[in-house]
Write an enzyme that holds these catalytic residues in place. Structure first.
Site, short mmCIF file in Angstrom:
data_model
loop_
_atom_site.label_atom_id
_atom_site.label_comp_id
_atom_site.label_asym_id
_atom_site.label_seq_id
_atom_site.Cartn_x
_atom_site.Cartn_y
_atom_site.Cartn_z
CG ASP A 107 -2.27 0.63 0.97
OD1 ASP A 107 -2.30 1.87 0.88
OD2 ASP A 107 -3.29 -0.08 0.88
CG HIS A 138 -5.29 3.80 1.26
ND1 HIS A 138 -4.96 2.46 1.06
CD2 HIS A 138 -6.56 3.93 0.81
CE1 HIS A 138 -5.99 1.84 0.51
NE2 HIS A 138 -6.97 2.70 0.35
CB SER A 332 -9.27 0.66 -0.03
OG SER A 332 -8.79 0.82 -1.33
#
Length: 392
Positions: A107, A138, A332
């Site tokens: 990520d 994120h 996600s």
């Protein structure tokens, strides 16, 4: 176009008979793979593709983060003491915690100093050319959902006792590329990951733009991008097959990937698209997102259809880069719920001595339930249903 272009070359590697995890020598040669990146002309691609040990050759294409839907919001610990997603997958009712399992998160990196990761051995590798820090947040949020420790009394992690996490920073502020992702998967496998979580997708428009900037006419650039798209799906499918083939010798590993957020059910029920690559490739566990509803969990308006499993993906509270908690929504966010549950199943199977690739896949996918979904749900939207943690 005969100018050399960067390509990913996926090679099969046979290392001769080897002892399996049961200690018995296999008659079959041990099969693994290696990743190479080289500049090849179209003619050279044809030549290389015909070699017996080559599994796939594909041009390097841009990839992008499957970004959260809407703006992240600051969050405070709730009085319920358990994030709703953790409860929805039954992790808070399981005696398992991820102990002994290695999880990889490919990520935007991680905020290693966040209290949610106290006590976790973080093995980090930066595949980008920028800072090691998680500049986006994120990756920190996704990692928190998989194995984050409690924050101010609130449980945010599905598998909060995972001892070791492999953190591959594969996406920077300028996105990513397919060669980086494939190389990072190889790195995670080499470091004995049993679960690999990815929330990223092909950037088809970005590839067209890149080609146009190189002077390729738009019509030709679009055709070339389509060919790159097609060959990269094949690349990830062959990669998935090789991951499964090597499992008998090196141990099982599941590739868990987000289905994508491009659908727009809130505008029109027909505004839906299928799972986006690489999650669409065979060998991947693709994940759709569901959210709470008074009549039961329901598919998120943004979630693409055709995924194998679903996970909580709306208003998910997890770790915020820089400290504290934040709320995000997207497939996600659903993906790390499934990755966390996979870690719990891996722990259960390892303890029972029956840890195989097929059993791992079957139990995770077969754990999903639809009873908690809002009536009249579509299987095309939710797959097998909402993944569930093993219960004693």
């Amino acid at each position: 176009m005969m100018l050399p272009a960067k390509h990913v070359i996926l090679k099969r590697v046979e290392t001769g008979p080897a002892r399996g995890r049961d200690g018995l020598e296999s008659v079959q040669p041990r099969l693994s793979f290696a990743v190479e990146v080289d500049a090849l002309t179209t003619r050279r691609v044809e030549e290389v593709s015909h070699h017996r040990d080559i599994a796939a050759v594909a041009p390097v294409i841009p990839m992008k983060l499957i970004a959260p839907v809407g703006l992240p919001r600051a969050a405070q610990p709730t009085s319920t003491s358990t994030a709703w997603g953790v409860h929805a997958v039954g992790a808070d009712r399981s005696s398992l915690s991820g102990d002994g399992v290695r999880v990889a998160v490919l990520d935007t990196g991680i905020d290693a100093s966040h209290p949610a990761f106290d006590g976790v051995e973080l093995v980090q590798r930066n595949f980008t050319g920028e800072s090691d820090e998680d500049l986006d947040g994120h990756g920190t949020h996704c990692a928190g959902t998989i194995f984050g420790r409690d924050i101010d009394g609130e449980r945010i992690g599905v598998a909060p006792q995972v001892p070791t996490a492999l953190i591959g920073k594969v996406i920077g502020e300028d996105g990513a590329a397919s060669d980086v992702i494939v190389t990072a998967i190889e790195w995670a496998l080499r470091n004995e990951a049993q679960v690999i979580s990815m929330s990223l997708g092909f950037d088809f428009p970005g590839m067209v733009v890149d080609l146009e900037q190189e002077g390729v006419p738009t019509e030709l650039a679009t055709s070339m991008a389509l060919e790159g798209y097609r060959t990269n799906i094949l690349l990830f499918e062959r990669l998935g097959s090789l991951v499964q083939a090597r499992a008998s010798f090196t141990g099982p590993c599941l590739l868990v990937a987000a289905a994508g957020n491009e659908s727009r059910r809130d505008e029109d029920p027909d505004f839906v698209i299928a799972v986006s690559p690489p999650a669409a490739a065979d060998g991947m566990i693709s994940v759709a997102a569901v959210g709470p509803d008074p009549d039961g969990f329901t598919i998120a308006s943004f979630s693409n259809y055709g995924a194998r499993l679903s996970g909580p993906g709306v208003d998910i509270v997890s770790a915020r880069a820089g400290g504290g908690l934040t709320t995000m929504s997207g497939t996600s966010m659903a993906t790390p719920h499934v990755a966390g549950v996979a870690a719990l199943w891996a722990e259960k199977l390892m303890k029972s001595g029956h840890f195989s690739q097929q059993r791992f896949t079957d139990l995770l996918v077969g754990s999903a339930i639809t009873a908690s979904l809002k009536p009249e749900f579509s299987p095309a939207d939710v797959g097998n249903g909402i993944v569930q943690a093993p219960q004693d």
